[in-house]
Write an enzyme that holds these catalytic residues in place. Structure first.
Site, short mmCIF file in Angstrom:
data_model
loop_
_atom_site.label_atom_id
_atom_site.label_comp_id
_atom_site.label_asym_id
_atom_site.label_seq_id
_atom_site.Cartn_x
_atom_site.Cartn_y
_atom_site.Cartn_z
N CYS A 1 0.82 -1.22 0.00
CA CYS A 1 0.00 0.00 0.00
C CYS A 1 0.85 1.26 0.00
O CYS A 1 0.40 2.31 -0.45
CB CYS A 1 -0.95 -0.01 1.18
SG CYS A 1 -0.15 -0.25 2.79
N HIS B 1 -0.66 0.41 7.62
CA HIS B 1 -1.34 0.57 6.33
C HIS B 1 -1.28 2.03 5.90
O HIS B 1 -1.29 2.95 6.73
CB HIS B 1 -2.80 0.11 6.47
CG HIS B 1 -3.57 0.14 5.18
ND1 HIS B 1 -3.18 -0.58 4.07
CD2 HIS B 1 -4.70 0.80 4.83
CE1 HIS B 1 -4.04 -0.37 3.09
NE2 HIS B 1 -4.97 0.47 3.53
#
EC number: 3.4.19.12
Length: 801
Positions: A289, A761
């Site tokens: 990500c 994340h």
């Protein structure tokens, strides 16, 4: 099209669809192509998934692997390969060793058996099959009455509450070691094994009805424990009642920061999916990500759109024989996938009706899978080639470096980020100053924790948290420090002490201070909030703060002013080189060396880092390591030059260069033999600390202007932005800089969730067409509550004067 499949030119091994192969033949005259087609025969009974996938055309350049996995086990396929001869489109079915020359047959077999970059990057191939531990069957468990609670765990030898391991022999809860994947600890679990010999431990927070992470200290590797349920039940843990939370974090780990994850991903709010050009998601390839977020921001910038997508046809026409190894080809391919809209289309109404009737309706996310791009971008860089999380800021700098080294046309898109920093260093005793300039791409903004506006709330929260820990209760709701942006900007502009400063005016060590100002303002200002730091125990920590980042930013007051009237410059004298009588008897702080080595860096690199930073501590040496990791001799043994020799690049950075500050004559001669002027060779070597390879790269990225010509302005950029002052190669020195006003507007930011840059994340928010849009891997939706105060990297665009 109706034919489908992929046409591969057997001379160049470039791939085309039916609509492009005819044009390629007419343009190049290449007449032999390999035609590959795959047909779905039937759905495998009992397999998961929906209807049969539609047949699609697969083109090497323009077709990116979408989220519908055609190579999954849900379907049976029939592959067909033919050799096609143009212009008559004569077909020869394969295999056919009777009609074809041996060379053609070998080439076809090699291509058909080759493993694609997509499969090479398959995360599943990285996973090793765990073996059952030899201790599992005969493990002895002490009947000591220990019972493990379902939450509130902490190390029995320190106060750490993360990376905790339960010893399956005596029930001790102890912390592991700290690694770059974000797992923190002081190594008490390993110390306990050395003292007792108890071999197996299970990681708390990973226990589920399906198993858990088990490590064998004796076998020195992760293992399986076939009797894990029985071993856990001995300490009162019922596996069937345990759950692991999303992202691999247990309830004990994630509760204090659950609100951070929800706020940044805008969880709990029904977000409207966005489709079309510029609204294409990217598949997460296993903690990728950070790459997805950065590339979404990069391709929202017009200069990058023009350089790669605008030149797509030219880049493809002049791509090398192996386009998977060409940076510009991969950038153009990725940019086209994100901006074309071909991979971001709303679902057809008939499909929606079918899904609703089956009560299976979920928003359909198309998107692309950047496997080939990641395969190239990580080549030679272990930190980006693994499936572990990485720092988005480090990846952005890595990408800019690749853009600099792979020019495309006359426009270098990374020019929009580049700016000059003026550093003013002053000797506190003599009051004399030195002005230097350096190139930078990111403004790193410190977090002024002392300026928090809610100190009373923070004190009350800390008291409640400690009480909850003592009573083994769930922690209270997190309270973030609220930091004014103005305080962070002030901290950036304040003078900083220079460690181990050597004053050329006094010819001795002295106290010195340094201030930084902008010698130029970039077209796009990237601001990084320095949320990550090291604690006193050398465990990386994240400052969970809220900063009121402005939509409109004016930093004009940070413009550099140069040497002021009344200021006297420090003499240009290098510090003396101190060579020990015995070069082998180096004064190196071994404690600092071991601290760095425990992080996973090569031992010799750690020794060089500590030596070249003057034994100023592990933190300073860590910065040296990050700056020199890409050098070819990074892990080579430390060699101290004899008196009169030129030190290595590390020593040169810290002032240990020859007294005349001249590069080695043999290096100058090598560059001159390649056709470059002597003054340019000396300048390049000085700019790169006498690193020959980097000096050559510097020369190619800093071409000499024509003699007796005024510095030329980049007319393309001037036409695109009449308000930008482009300083193109002032004389023969200095990088190309786009200068202008210091007023900016926010158009995007990248947020990070988690306790470390190596875990958690990343998501990206971009302002497009007057509204904010959230890019969360494959999910691209209209943002309802953009968390602008919790970002990590911010992107600003200059406001035209």
């Amino acid at each position: 099209d109706s034919e489908g499949g992929l046409y591969v030119c057997m001379n160049t091994f470039l791939g085309f669809g039916r609509e492009h192969v005819e044009r390629h033949y007419r343009k190049t005259g290449q007449c032999v192509y390999l035609h590959l087609k795959r047909r779905v025969i039937e759905k495998v009974p009992g397999a998961s998934g929906g209807a049969l996938p539609k047949r699609r055309n697969s083109k090497l350049f323009l077709d990116l692997e979408t989220n519908s996995e055609l190579n999954s086990d849900d379907f049976e396929y029939e592959d067909e390969a033919k050799l096609v001869i143009f212009p008559d489109h004569y077909e020869i079915s394969l295999p056919n060793i009777e009609e074809l020359p041996a060379l053609v047959t070998i080439a076809c077999d090699a291509f058909l058996s080759a493993k694609s970059p997509y499969r090479k990057q398959d995360p599943d191939s990285w996973e090793e099959e765990l073996q059952a531990s030899k201790h599992a069957k005969t493990l002895v468990q002490l009947d000591n009455g220990v019972r493990i609670p379902p939450s509130g765990w902490k190390c029995s030898k320190c106060d750490l509450r993360e990376n905790l391991w339960l010893n399956l022999t005596d029930g001790s809860v102890l912390c592991g070691k700290w690694f770059f994947d974000g797992c923190g600890g002081n190594g008490h679990a390993m110390e306990h094994y050395k003292e007792t010999g108890y071999p197996l431990a299970v990681k708390l927070g990973t226990i589920t009805p399906d198993g858990a992470d088990v490590y064998s200290f004796d076998e020195e590797e992760p293992v399986l424990d076939p009797h894990l349920a029985k071993h856990l039940a001995h300490f009162g843990i019922d596996m069937l009642q345990m759950q692991v939370t999303e992202n691999g974090l247990g309830d004990n780990d994630i509760k204090p920061r659950v609100s951070e994850w929800e706020v940044m991903q805008e969880a709990g709010v029904k977000l409207k999916p966005m489709y079309g050009p510029g609204y294409t998601g990217m598949k997460n390839l296993g903690n990728s990500c950070y790459l997805n977020a950065v590339m979404q921001a990069i391709f929202s910038i017009p200069e990058f759109q023009r350089a790669y997508v605008g030149n797509l046809a030219r880049i493809f026409d002049y791509s090398p024989l192996d386009p998977t190894q060409d940076f510009n080809t991969q950038m153009a391919k990725l940019g086209h996938g994100l901006l074309s809209g071909q991979y971001s289309k709303p679902p057809v109404k008939s499909e929606l009706i079918e899904q609703v009737m089956k009560e299976e309706h979920k928003p359909q996310h198309n998107g692309i899978s950047p496997r080939m791009f990641k395969a190239f971008i990580s080549k030679g860089y272990p930190e980006f080639s693994s499936n572990r999380q990485q720092d988005a800021q480090e990846f952005l700098l890595h990408l800019i470096n690749l853009v600099e080294r792979n020019p495309v046309g006359s426009e270098n898109p990374s020019d929009v980020f580049r700016f000059l920093v003026e550093e003013r260093t002053q000797c506190c005793q003599s009051r004399k100053v030195r002005y230097t300039e350096r190139v930078d791409y990111i403004m790193q903004l410190p977090v002024a924790m002392e300026a928090a506006t809610n100190k009373d709330e923070l004190i009350a929260y800390e008291l409640k948290r400690r009480e909850a820990e003592a009573a083994r209760r769930p922690p209270p709701e997190l309270v973030r420090a609220k930091i004014p942006f103005s305080a962070c900007l002030q901290a950036f502009s304040e003078p900083n002490n220079v460690e181990d400063f050597w004053s050329s005016a006094l010819q001795a060590k002295s106290a010195g201070v340094k201030t930084s100002r902008f010698a130029s303002f970039p077209e796009y200002l990237v601001v990084q909030i320095k949320k990550f730091t090291f604690g006193l125990d050398w465990i990386p920590k994240k400052l969970d703060v809220s900063i009121d980042m402005p939509d409109f930013l004016d930093i004009s007051h940070l413009r550099a002013r140069g040497l002021q009237p009344g200021e006297e410059e420090l003499p240009d004298i290098a510090p003396p080189i101190i060579i020990p009588d015995d070069p082998k008897a180096l004064d190196i702080n071994e404690s600092s060396v071991m601290q760095l080595a425990e992080m996973g860096f090569p031992l010799e690199a750690c020794r060089k880092a500590v030596y070249y930073t003057g034994n100023l501590g592990a933190e300073v040496a860590f910065n040296w390591i990050i700056a020199h990791m890409e050098e070819p001799d990074f892990a080579e043994p430390l060699v101290i030059p004899a008196f009169g020799e030129v030190a290595s690049s590390g020593a040169a950075e810290f002032g240990a260069v020859g007294l005349d500050n001249q590069p080695p004559e043999e290096m100058v001669a090598i560059i001159i033999s390649m056709g470059f002027q002597r003054n340019l060779a000396i300048q390049a070597l000085k700019a790169t600390n006498n690193n020959l390879e980097r000096a050559l790269e510097w020369i190619f990225s800093h071409p000499e202007p024509e003699e007796e010509s005024e510095p030329a302005l980049n007319m393309t950029d001037m036409e695109n932005d009449a308000n930008a002052n482009v300083l193109a190669q002032t004389g023969s020195e200095g990088p190309r800089i786009k200068d202008g006003s210091g007023r900016y507007e926010l158009f995007g930011f990248i947020s990070h969730m988690g306790t470390s840059t190596m875990s958690g994340h990343y998501v990206c928010h971009l302002r497009k067409e007057g509204r904010w849009v959230i890019y969360n891997d494959l999910r691209v939706c209209a943002s309802e509550r953009p968390p602008k105060d919790l970002g990590y990297i911010y992107f600003y665009h200059r406001i035209p004067s």
